[in-house]
Motif scaffolding. Structure first.
Motif, PDB file in Angstrom:
ATOM      1  N   GLY A 133       0.109   5.248  43.548  1.00 36.35           N
ATOM      2  CA  GLY A 133       0.249   7.006  43.185  1.00 36.35           C
ATOM      3  C   GLY A 133       1.160   6.958  42.310  1.00 36.35           C
ATOM      4  O   GLY A 133       2.281   6.408  41.341  1.00 36.35           O
ATOM      5  N   SER A 134       0.940   7.895  41.033  1.00 33.79           N
ATOM      6  CA  SER A 134       1.995   8.582  40.032  1.00 33.79           C
ATOM      7  C   SER A 134       1.729   9.525  39.930  1.00 33.79           C
ATOM      8  O   SER A 134       1.332   9.618  39.878  1.00 33.79           O
ATOM      9  N   ASP A 135       3.011   9.906  38.751  1.00 31.54           N
ATOM     10  CA  ASP A 135       3.413  10.862  38.276  1.00 31.54           C
ATOM     11  C   ASP A 135       3.909  10.693  37.124  1.00 31.54           C
ATOM     12  O   ASP A 135       5.480  10.035  36.488  1.00 31.54           O
ATOM     13  N   ASP A 136       3.353  10.970  34.987  1.00 24.41           N
ATOM     14  CA  ASP A 136       1.631  11.223  35.723  1.00 24.41           C
ATOM     15  C   ASP A 136       1.017  10.224  35.655  1.00 24.41           C
ATOM     16  O   ASP A 136       0.609   9.389  36.112  1.00 24.41           O
ATOM     17  N   ILE A 147      -5.284  -3.810  35.524  1.00 27.33           N
ATOM     18  CA  ILE A 147      -5.845  -3.611  36.941  1.00 27.33           C
ATOM     19  C   ILE A 147      -6.499  -2.146  37.362  1.00 27.33           C
ATOM     20  O   ILE A 147      -7.486  -1.570  37.784  1.00 27.33           O
ATOM     21  N   LEU A 148      -4.996  -1.686  36.453  1.00 23.46           N
ATOM     22  CA  LEU A 148      -6.175  -0.207  36.763  1.00 23.46           C
ATOM     23  C   LEU A 148      -5.029   0.810  35.091  1.00 23.46           C
ATOM     24  O   LEU A 148      -4.312  -0.197  34.701  1.00 23.46           O
ATOM     25  N   LYS A 149      -6.039   1.932  34.768  1.00 17.34           N
ATOM     26  CA  LYS A 149      -5.830   2.863  33.901  1.00 17.34           C
ATOM     27  C   LYS A 149      -5.791   4.247  34.317  1.00 17.34           C
ATOM     28  O   LYS A 149      -7.075   4.325  34.607  1.00 17.34           O
ATOM     29  N   GLN A 150      -4.904   4.652  34.358  1.00 15.09           N
ATOM     30  CA  GLN A 150      -4.582   6.436  34.631  1.00 15.09           C
ATOM     31  C   GLN A 150      -4.349   7.268  34.450  1.00 15.09           C
ATOM     32  O   GLN A 150      -3.154   7.550  33.959  1.00 15.09           O
ATOM     33  N   ASP A 151      -5.496   7.965  33.284  1.00 11.87           N
ATOM     34  CA  ASP A 151      -4.970   8.526  32.164  1.00 11.87           C
ATOM     35  C   ASP A 151      -4.854  10.296  32.329  1.00 11.87           C
ATOM     36  O   ASP A 151      -4.949  10.750  31.010  1.00 11.87           O
ATOM     37  N   GLN A 152      -5.079  10.810  34.360  1.00 12.78           N
ATOM     38  CA  GLN A 152      -4.612  12.089  34.336  1.00 12.78           C
ATOM     39  C   GLN A 152      -3.272  12.538  34.575  1.00 12.78           C
ATOM     40  O   GLN A 152      -1.905  11.898  35.394  1.00 12.78           O
ATOM     41  N   ALA A 153      -2.320  13.851  33.166  1.00 17.61           N
ATOM     42  CA  ALA A 153      -1.625  14.220  34.066  1.00 17.61           C
ATOM     43  C   ALA A 153      -1.476  14.422  35.634  1.00 17.61           C
ATOM     44  O   ALA A 153      -2.635  15.500  36.124  1.00 17.61           O
ATOM     45  N   ARG A 154      -0.636  14.779  36.581  1.00  8.84           N
ATOM     46  CA  ARG A 154      -0.557  14.590  37.913  1.00  8.84           C
ATOM     47  C   ARG A 154       0.040  14.405  38.645  1.00  8.84           C
ATOM     48  O   ARG A 154       1.857  14.151  37.971  1.00  8.84           O
ATOM     49  N   ALA A 155       0.661  15.142  39.896  1.00  6.92           N
ATOM     50  CA  ALA A 155       1.428  14.809  41.389  1.00  6.92           C
ATOM     51  C   ALA A 155       1.580  13.478  41.581  1.00  6.92           C
ATOM     52  O   ALA A 155       0.370  13.182  42.046  1.00  6.92           O
ATOM     53  N   LEU A 156       2.549  13.123  42.208  1.00  7.51           N
ATOM     54  CA  LEU A 156       2.138  12.054  42.743  1.00  7.51           C
ATOM     55  C   LEU A 156       1.819  12.488  44.360  1.00  7.51           C
ATOM     56  O   LEU A 156       2.213  13.116  44.708  1.00  7.51           O
ATOM     57  N   GLU A 157       1.185  10.851  45.147  1.00  5.61           N
ATOM     58  CA  GLU A 157       0.430  11.461  46.260  1.00  5.61           C
ATOM     59  C   GLU A 157       0.449   9.378  46.300  1.00  5.61           C
ATOM     60  O   GLU A 157       0.623   9.138  46.017  1.00  5.61           O
ATOM     61  N   LYS A 158       0.744   9.692  47.508  1.00  9.50           N
ATOM     62  CA  LYS A 158       0.224   8.392  48.436  1.00  9.50           C
ATOM     63  C   LYS A 158      -0.915   7.608  48.573  1.00  9.50           C
ATOM     64  O   LYS A 158      -1.669   8.520  48.221  1.00  9.50           O
ATOM     65  N   ASP A 159      -1.512   6.760  47.862  1.00 10.30           N
ATOM     66  CA  ASP A 159      -2.561   5.772  47.581  1.00 10.30           C
ATOM     67  C   ASP A 159      -3.854   6.984  47.083  1.00 10.30           C
ATOM     68  O   ASP A 159      -4.461   6.665  47.307  1.00 10.30           O
ATOM     69  N   GLN A 160      -3.161   7.018  45.669  1.00 10.36           N
ATOM     70  CA  GLN A 160      -3.665   8.070  44.716  1.00 10.36           C
ATOM     71  C   GLN A 160      -5.208   7.058  44.246  1.00 10.36           C
ATOM     72  O   GLN A 160      -6.020   7.568  43.916  1.00 10.36           O
ATOM     73  N   ASP A 161      -4.854   6.111  44.074  1.00  7.55           N
ATOM     74  CA  ASP A 161      -5.724   4.876  43.492  1.00  7.55           C
ATOM     75  C   ASP A 161      -5.873   3.992  44.040  1.00  7.55           C
ATOM     76  O   ASP A 161      -4.559   2.845  44.899  1.00  7.55           O
ATOM     77  N   THR A 162      -7.415   3.281  44.222  1.00  6.14           N
ATOM     78  CA  THR A 162      -7.678   1.890  44.512  1.00  6.14           C
ATOM     79  C   THR A 162      -7.908   1.161  43.630  1.00  6.14           C
ATOM     80  O   THR A 162      -8.776   1.453  43.634  1.00  6.14           O
ATOM     81  N   VAL A 178       4.881   4.230  33.546  1.00  2.00           N
ATOM     82  CA  VAL A 178       4.520   5.269  33.700  1.00  2.00           C
ATOM     83  C   VAL A 178       4.679   6.356  32.464  1.00  2.00           C
ATOM     84  O   VAL A 178       5.930   5.821  32.129  1.00  2.00           O
ATOM     85  N   ILE A 179       3.994   7.198  31.807  1.00  5.75           N
ATOM     86  CA  ILE A 179       4.301   8.120  31.479  1.00  5.75           C
ATOM     87  C   ILE A 179       4.933   9.455  32.780  1.00  5.75           C
ATOM     88  O   ILE A 179       3.928   9.951  32.651  1.00  5.75           O
ATOM     89  N   ASN A 180       5.640   9.764  31.661  1.00 11.10           N
ATOM     90  CA  ASN A 180       6.467  11.070  32.402  1.00 11.10           C
ATOM     91  C   ASN A 180       6.148  12.542  31.288  1.00 11.10           C
ATOM     92  O   ASN A 180       7.143  12.237  29.744  1.00 11.10           O
ATOM     93  N   GLY A 187       6.656   6.654  40.869  1.00  9.66           N
ATOM     94  CA  GLY A 187       5.286   5.747  41.007  1.00  9.66           C
ATOM     95  C   GLY A 187       5.362   4.373  42.710  1.00  9.66           C
ATOM     96  O   GLY A 187       6.581   4.910  42.995  1.00  9.66           O
ATOM     97  N   CYS A 188       4.182   4.380  43.087  1.00  9.71           N
ATOM     98  CA  CYS A 188       4.643   3.813  44.603  1.00  9.71           C
ATOM     99  C   CYS A 188       3.039   3.443  44.016  1.00  9.71           C
ATOM    100  O   CYS A 188       2.234   3.388  43.616  1.00  9.71           O
ATOM    101  N   ALA A 189       3.610   2.279  45.418  1.00  3.79           N
ATOM    102  CA  ALA A 189       2.672   1.098  45.943  1.00  3.79           C
ATOM    103  C   ALA A 189       2.534   0.316  46.709  1.00  3.79           C
ATOM    104  O   ALA A 189       3.780   0.177  46.807  1.00  3.79           O
ATOM    105  N   ARG A 190       1.136   0.049  47.171  1.00  5.67           N
ATOM    106  CA  ARG A 190       0.919  -1.356  48.623  1.00  5.67           C
ATOM    107  C   ARG A 190       0.353  -1.962  48.832  1.00  5.67           C
ATOM    108  O   ARG A 190      -0.651  -1.675  47.788  1.00  5.67           O
TER     109      ARG A 190
END
Length: 209
Positions: A133-136, A147-162, A178-180, A187-190
């Motif tokens: 998960g990430s902000d932004d 392995i991941l590219k997330q190009d949207q501005a957003r608020a952090l949540e758990k497990d947003q991307d798999t 992570v871009i702010n 950001g978070c990861a598990r």
């Protein structure tokens, strides 16, 4: 009259035991994971300012550090970016996410930050998942591969991307960019198995050794 000293000693012992006990959700400090499997041990480098009028999505496509996919820093390593010297520093997340604003001690906007950790696996792990998960905006590399590219501005949540991944036996390197744009920056990861069950038999460090 002797009960008071005994009662006082009991209270002191209880307080000491509570102080020594880990807080709920913190997990095993030696593993670098909390009870829910989120990585809490990181090396962070920030802030790298965005160019004037540059969007977060555009900044995501720019390599702010040379060969960012293959970063393998150590605590104390120094990097010069845009005429400014930054230092890789260890960071221990108290919650499930790393927080660049907390790391820097102030709210920092329109900036880029990097988080890196070393994942030690006792055996190869195939067909597993990395949940982030990430902000932004964010870009994630594992063992030198994007392995991941997330190009949207957003608020952090758990497990947003798999993302489906594999870990090799030994040391694996996770690079989390992570871009702010504004306000929060985190950001978070598990890791989980393919059924979503948390993988905990990993050791996370800030050194490849």
């Amino acid at each position: 009259m002797r009960r008071f000293p005994i009662l006082l000693a009991t209270v002191v012992l209880v307080l000491c035991l509570n102080a020594a006990a880990p807080s709920a959700g913190q997990g095993d400090a030696k593993s670098g994971l909390n009870d829910d499997g989120f990585i809490t041990t990181w090396l962070l480098l920030a802030p790298i300012p965005l160019k004037e009028n540059q969007s977060g999505a555009d900044a995501l496509n720019e390599q702010h550090l040379k060969d960012e996919a293959k970063l393998q820093p150590k605590a104390g390593d120094k990097v010069k970016v845009g005429g400014k010297e930054l230092v890789w520093k260890e960071y221990k997340a108290m919650k499930h996410f790393f927080d660049f604003n907390e790391f820097l001690g102030n709210q920092t906007e329109d900036s880029v930050g990097y988080a890196v950790c070393y994942i030690h696996a006792d055996s190869p792990l195939k067909d597993i998942q990395l949940k982030t998960g990430s902000d932004d905006q964010a870009k994630v590399y594992l063992n030198g591969k994007e392995i991941l590219k997330q190009d949207q501005a957003r608020a952090l949540e758990k497990d947003q991307d798999t993302t489906a991944v594999s870990l090799k036996k030994g040391v694996n390197v996770l690079v989390f960019k992570v871009i702010n744009e504004k306000i929060e920056w985190s950001g978070c990861a598990r890791f989980t198995d393919k059924d979503g069950q948390v993988i905990k038999n990993l050791k996370i460090t800030t050194s490849p050794k």
